[in-house]
Scaffold this active site. Structure first.
Site, PDB file in Angstrom:
ATOM      1  N   ALA A 134      72.769  -0.757 -21.832  1.00 49.88           N
ATOM      2  CA  ALA A 134      73.121  -0.563 -23.242  1.00 49.88           C
ATOM      3  C   ALA A 134      74.295  -1.488 -23.549  1.00 49.88           C
ATOM      4  CB  ALA A 134      73.514   0.893 -23.453  1.00 49.88           C
ATOM      5  N   GLY A 159      70.766   1.239 -19.088  1.00 52.12           N
ATOM      6  CA  GLY A 159      69.671   1.214 -20.059  1.00 52.12           C
ATOM      7  C   GLY A 159      68.602   0.196 -19.699  1.00 52.12           C
ATOM      8  N   GLU A 212      66.444   1.916 -17.419  1.00 50.49           N
ATOM      9  CA  GLU A 212      65.773   3.006 -18.149  1.00 50.49           C
ATOM     10  C   GLU A 212      64.600   2.461 -18.969  1.00 50.49           C
ATOM     11  OE1 GLU A 212      69.691   4.253 -19.540  1.00 50.49           O
ATOM     12  OE2 GLU A 212      69.179   6.281 -18.890  1.00 50.49           O
ATOM     13  N   GLU A 227      76.227   3.920 -14.808  1.00 53.50           N
ATOM     14  CA  GLU A 227      76.938   4.540 -15.929  1.00 53.50           C
ATOM     15  C   GLU A 227      78.215   5.279 -15.531  1.00 53.50           C
ATOM     16  OE1 GLU A 227      73.679   4.509 -15.592  1.00 53.50           O
ATOM     17  OE2 GLU A 227      72.692   4.176 -17.509  1.00 53.50           O
TER      18      GLU A 227
HETATM   19  N1  3HC Z   1      77.141  -4.658 -22.818  1.00 52.71           N
HETATM   20  C1  3HC Z   1      77.901  -5.551 -23.487  1.00 52.71           C
HETATM   21  N2  3HC Z   1      78.428  -6.642 -22.911  1.00 52.71           N
HETATM   22  C2  3HC Z   1      78.178  -6.819 -21.615  1.00 52.71           C
HETATM   23  C3  3HC Z   1      77.404  -5.933 -20.860  1.00 52.71           C
HETATM   24  C4  3HC Z   1      76.864  -4.806 -21.526  1.00 52.71           C
HETATM   25  N3  3HC Z   1      76.092  -3.923 -20.888  1.00 52.71           N
HETATM   26  N4  3HC Z   1      77.352  -6.379 -19.588  1.00 52.71           N
HETATM   27  C5  3HC Z   1      78.062  -7.512 -19.548  1.00 52.71           C
HETATM   28  N5  3HC Z   1      78.555  -7.777 -20.775  1.00 52.71           N
HETATM   29  C6  3HC Z   1      79.338  -8.949 -21.182  1.00 52.71           C
HETATM   30  C7  3HC Z   1      80.703  -8.997 -20.510  1.00 52.71           C
HETATM   31  O1  3HC Z   1      81.654  -8.258 -21.247  1.00 52.71           O
HETATM   32  C8  3HC Z   1      80.976 -10.483 -20.526  1.00 52.71           C
HETATM   33  O2  3HC Z   1      81.415 -10.809 -21.826  1.00 52.71           O
HETATM   34  P1  3HC Z   1      82.513 -11.962 -22.033  1.00 52.71           P
HETATM   35  O3  3HC Z   1      81.921 -13.203 -21.459  1.00 52.71           O
HETATM   36  O4  3HC Z   1      82.718 -11.983 -23.485  1.00 52.71           O
HETATM   37  O5  3HC Z   1      83.725 -11.492 -21.282  1.00 52.71           O
HETATM   38  C9  3HC Z   1      79.599 -11.107 -20.340  1.00 52.71           C
HETATM   39  O6  3HC Z   1      78.663 -10.092 -20.696  1.00 52.71           O
HETATM   40  C10 3HC Z   1      79.305 -11.526 -18.915  1.00 52.71           C
HETATM   41  O7  3HC Z   1      79.604 -10.438 -18.054  1.00 52.71           O
HETATM   42  P2  3HC Z   1      80.314 -10.652 -16.642  1.00 52.71           P
HETATM   43  O8  3HC Z   1      81.464 -11.561 -16.781  1.00 52.71           O
HETATM   44  O9  3HC Z   1      80.547  -9.290 -16.070  1.00 52.71           O
HETATM   45  O10 3HC Z   1      79.155 -11.431 -15.874  1.00 52.71           O
HETATM   46  P3  3HC Z   1      78.688 -11.317 -14.364  1.00 52.71           P
HETATM   47  O11 3HC Z   1      77.597 -12.286 -14.210  1.00 52.71           O
HETATM   48  O12 3HC Z   1      79.852 -11.376 -13.449  1.00 52.71           O
HETATM   49  O13 3HC Z   1      78.081  -9.833 -14.197  1.00 52.71           O
HETATM   50  C11 3HC Z   1      76.736  -7.952 -14.802  1.00 52.71           C
HETATM   51  C12 3HC Z   1      76.945  -9.468 -14.905  1.00 52.71           C
HETATM   52  C13 3HC Z   1      76.449  -7.557 -13.349  1.00 52.71           C
HETATM   53  C14 3HC Z   1      75.581  -7.563 -15.666  1.00 52.71           C
HETATM   54  C15 3HC Z   1      78.027  -7.235 -15.230  1.00 52.71           C
HETATM   55  O14 3HC Z   1      78.417  -7.740 -16.501  1.00 52.71           O
HETATM   56  C16 3HC Z   1      77.903  -5.753 -15.390  1.00 52.71           C
HETATM   57  O15 3HC Z   1      77.994  -5.030 -14.422  1.00 52.71           O
HETATM   58  N6  3HC Z   1      77.715  -5.285 -16.630  1.00 52.71           N
HETATM   59  C17 3HC Z   1      77.672  -3.891 -16.935  1.00 52.71           C
HETATM   60  C18 3HC Z   1      76.386  -3.261 -16.519  1.00 52.71           C
HETATM   61  C19 3HC Z   1      76.372  -1.819 -16.898  1.00 52.71           C
HETATM   62  O16 3HC Z   1      77.314  -1.079 -16.663  1.00 52.71           O
HETATM   63  N7  3HC Z   1      75.275  -1.372 -17.505  1.00 52.71           N
HETATM   64  C20 3HC Z   1      75.149  -0.030 -17.965  1.00 52.71           C
HETATM   65  C21 3HC Z   1      75.673   0.078 -19.338  1.00 52.71           C
HETATM   66  S1  3HC Z   1      75.780   1.736 -19.904  1.00 52.71           S
HETATM   67  C22 3HC Z   1      74.206   2.136 -20.306  1.00 52.71           C
HETATM   68  O17 3HC Z   1      73.313   1.366 -20.122  1.00 52.71           O
HETATM   69  C23 3HC Z   1      74.050   3.469 -20.931  1.00 52.71           C
HETATM   70  C24 3HC Z   1      72.632   3.844 -21.033  1.00 52.71           C
HETATM   71  O18 3HC Z   1      72.322   4.745 -20.037  1.00 52.71           O
HETATM   72  C25 3HC Z   1      72.321   4.428 -22.387  1.00 52.71           C
END
Ligand code: 3HC
Length: 717
Positions: A63, A107, A110, A130
């Site tokens: 998400a 997400g 999911e 999450e």
């Molecule tokens: N939403 C919004 N922005 C995101 C994002 C997300 N899920 N994941 C990454 N980004 C953004 C980062 O903030 C960053 O932005 P910036 O360049 O402006 O600083 C850019 O994408 C690149 O991210 P990274 O620098 O972290 O890039 P990496 O290549 O090192 O890592 C990644 C990539 C492994 C995907 C890492 O970004 C990550 O772990 N992201 C989060 C993943 C996550 O937690 N997903 C679950 C979200 S909660 C959810 O899905 C709820 C659901 O159940 C409803």
């Protein structure tokens, strides 16, 4: 118009490519575009099956966390209720194959699970992270995951938040096939196979055979809750994730989804989610340095040379080898080199024993580390990292030597934890190439790398250090060159205050217990014993000259030092240790503290845990406010990242500055003013804290204003 889901066909297979760079997050419009593209493909009579794939470097990484941030702060509705979206994916009458590369997280996974089949590239990572954001899967992950992988694996994935690689996902049943080579071609071929088989597509929500029995599941849930309490102390989300998976077992699918949503809403409204989402963005913001644009050229670090094979040098060598970088590791004497290498080997062997990686990987890593007593090959190194004893004289000598050997574009780094990087740079003919790289012990484990920017350090060198940190899997935080930099400059008053607390009536165990109950990974006295009382004492001595005349100084540390109680390594320090280094309270230390206090005329009293936490935290926060105002840290959030990644600060509190904001800066400042009245001017509120408290502002708002001003200034250049 955006093109979040691009629909093309390869004869009888439709291909939907998700396009929302950089990570294809499910931002507003993305799930809707996916559903619309699926509907179009479904209507096309020529299409027999559909493949969904991520454009660019990844499948869907989750998400949109910015949306979650808005929801957590009460400013937005958060991610949509995914129920209808996922149902329409799953109800598509033609087989939908999700093709995963990069990451399918949160997400993302999911959405993948709502597809009928999943294939993945071998390197793909899949998971439900999450909990790292203080929430639970909120798009029916807790309901579909156990149906695919079973209850135990689902609990583990949701509580640990750790992603798994595709081969493991295949074993668990989360994906159906690994695709070596061209993922899209493999996915299209797989989709055709499924279409050829005929029959209704397989809906995950209808698979119930892995949900287990009440009796077996009860023990899984109780073990999951134990795991959550142990590994994610004081955190809400992991326990709620177990509750949600329990609902998957006990309720029909739709009702389970409703229960998940309720639990998700509870989590997203929590302080913990706000703090952890702050930490997520803070960790990414640290790499943004206002005067160093993203496209600044960097030196390519392919060969590293390290001076000193002690604890730090050895740990840094391991960190480099773990990232696949060859390392020259130099010591002055064979015995020291042998000792250093033996420690590295032992650490790796322990990891192999614990199953973290194979013997083969260990052998590869050991082969990357070249022990030596000379500077041979240093002229080829792209970065030389000095990790010698903490002495200015010695460091100057070493930098003088390497200046003569290193190639012109070699980064010259010192791992000093406190010394003036400008003075070190000044002995070289190229101060622009000199930088501080302050690793934290154990350097192969701790994620923090303080990047100390000297007054002459070149922008490319700073950018290189940030890229190098990333390559090592670390978080590089750029800090200014002041005594102790950011982390240790705050640690010193924290350490001192803890000692005052015991002089005034607390015990080391009480202080440590109050701090660990607050969430710190370790109590401060346990840390002191681990790092060495002798080391702590020397640091205090070194910084003594910075104390204001007449300032109160701690009294017990010096006595422990002179008694040879250096901590764990001598079996006794603030605590007593058995042969397994298990600590117990030591009546001798209690007696020593009481005697010292009596002799100094300090009246002892009962001290509450609240006072311990307030004094320990607020003294750091006050120091950090000075650091910020003096410009040695760019943002309050940078300070948070330093403490979260290097000092065991509880992530669910967001770091010391975020914690101060949640308490309220006025309350923090007023309490600090009370401490000033009780304990003297060392507690004088920092001017920045005073100002923000008076204006009803927060450190976060200070950051936002400063970031905006910097961006504006950059735009004008
Ligand atoms: N939403 C919004 N922005 C995101 C994002 C997300 N899920 N994941 C990454 N980004 C953004 C980062 O903030 C960053 O932005 P910036 O360049 O402006 O600083 C850019 O994408 C690149 O991210 P990274 O620098 O972290 O890039 P990496 O290549 O090192 O890592 C990644 C990539 C492994 C995907 C890492 O970004 C990550 O772990 N992201 C989060 C993943 C996550 O937690 N997903 C679950 C979200 S909660 C959810 O899905 C709820 C659901 O159940 C409803």
């Amino acid at each position: 118009m955006n093109n979040f889901a691009d629909l093309t066909t390869q004869n009888d297979v439709a291909i939907i490519t998700i396009n929302n760079p950089p990570v294809n997050a499910l931002s507003p419009g993305v799930p809707q575009a996916l559903v619309a593209a699926l509907a179009t493909a479904e209507k096309d009579p020529a299409v027999r099956a559909i493949v969904v794939i991520g454009g660019g470097r990844t499948f869907i990484a989750g998400a949109d966390i910015k949306e979650l941030e808005l929801a957590a702060s009460g400013r937005g509705s958060g991610p949509p209720d995914f129920h209808r979206i996922l149902a329409s994916i799953e109800d598509t009458s033609k087989p939908v194959v999700m093709a995963i590369h990069g990451t399918a997280l949160g997400g993302g996974n999911e959405v993948a699970m709502a597809g009928h089949y999943r294939v993945a590239a071998p390197g793909a990572q899949i998971g439900q992270p999450e909990v790292n954001l203080g929430i639970i899967p909120g798009a029916e992950g807790t309901q579909r995951l156990p149906r695919l992988v079973g209850v135990a694996a689902a609990v583990d994935l949701c509580v640990s938040g750790k992603p798994i690689r595709a081969p493991e996902a295949l074993k668990l049943g989360l994906i159906d096939r690994l695709i070596e080579g061209d993922l899209l071609a493999g996915a299209v071929a797989f989709a055709r196979e499924i279409a050829d088989r005929g029959g209704a597509p397989r809906k995950t929500r209808e698979l119930n055979d892995k949900l287990g029995s009440e009796f077996v599941d009860a023990s899984i849930f109780s073990a999951g809750r134990d795991q959550a309490r142990k590994t994610r102390r004081n955190m809400l989300a992991p326990l709620k994730a177990v509750d949600a998976i329990e609902a998957a077992v006990n309720l029909p699918f739709d009702e389970g989804c409703k229960r998940e949503r309720e639990l998700f809403e509870e989590c997203i409204a929590s302080d913990q989610a706000r703090a952890l989402i702050h930490a997520f963005f803070a960790e990414r913001a640290v790499a943004k340095i206002p005067d160093i644009p993203k496209d600044t050229a960097v030196y390519n670090i392919r060969q590293v040379a390290i001076i000193g094979a002690g604890t730090m040098g050895g740990g840094i060598a391991m960190a480099c080898a773990n990232a696949g970088l060859p390392v020259l590791l130099k010591e002055v004497e064979q015995a020291a080199l042998d000792r250093g290498l033996a420690t590295i080997r032992k650490n790796y062997e322990n990891s192999v024993k614990k199953g973290r990686f194979s013997q083969e990987i260990m052998d590869q890593r050991m082969a990357l580390i070249h022990p030596q007593l000379t500077y041979d090959g240093f002229d080829q190194a792209d970065a030389i990292i000095e990790a010698a004893f903490e002495s200015m004289e010695l460091k100057k000598r070493i930098f003088g030597e390497i200046d003569k050997i290193a190639k012109p574009d070699c980064v010259l780094a010192s791992n000093t934890s406190s010394l003036d990087i400008d003075q070190i740079a000044a002995v070289t003919s190229r101060p622009g190439m000199v930088i501080g790289l302050h690793f934290f012990s154990p350097a192969n484990v701790m994620r923090l790398l303080e990047i100390v920017r000297g007054k002459a350090t070149g922008k490319e060198v700073v950018a290189t250090a940030l890229a190098f940190a990333k390559k090592l899997g670390k978080v590089g935080v750029v800090v200014g060159n002041c005594p102790g930099f950011v982390g240790n400059r705050m640690l010193l008053p924290y350490m001192r205050e803890a000692q005052f607390l015991v002089e005034e009536g607390a015990t080391p165990e009480q202080v440590d217990r109050a701090l660990t109950n607050f969430g710190m990974a370790m109590g401060i006295f346990a840390v002191d014993d681990m790092a060495g009382v002798d080391v702590g004492y020397r640091v205090h001595q070194e910084y003594k000259h910075l104390e204001k005349p007449g300032a109160r100084l701690p009294l017990v540390l010096e006595k422990l030092f002179h008694l040879g109680r250096y901590g764990q390594k001598t079996g006794a320090g603030w605590y007593r240790y058995d042969e397994n280094r298990k600590p117990t309270a030591d009546p001798e230390v209690h007696a020593l503290i009481e005697k010292t206090a009596r002799e100094a005329g300090i009246e002892r009293r009962a001290i509450t845990d609240d006072e311990i936490v307030e004094r320990s935290m607020y003294v750091m926060i006050n120091e950090a406010a000075k650091i910020l105002e003096e410009g040695y840290a760019l943002r309050a959030a940078d300070v948070d990242v330093v403490y979260l990644t290097g000092y065991g600060f509880p992530a669910h509190r967001g770091g010391p500055m975020w914690f101060a904001d949640t308490v309220g800066l006025k309350k923090v400042r007023d309490r600090i003013a009370e401490f000033q009245a009780q304990h003297g001017d060392a507690w004088k509120p920092a001017p920045l804290l005073d100002k923000l408290a008076d204006q009803g502002e927060t450190f976060a708002s200070w950051d936002a204003q400063h970031d905006a001003a910097r961006e504006q200034a950059a735009a004008m250049v």
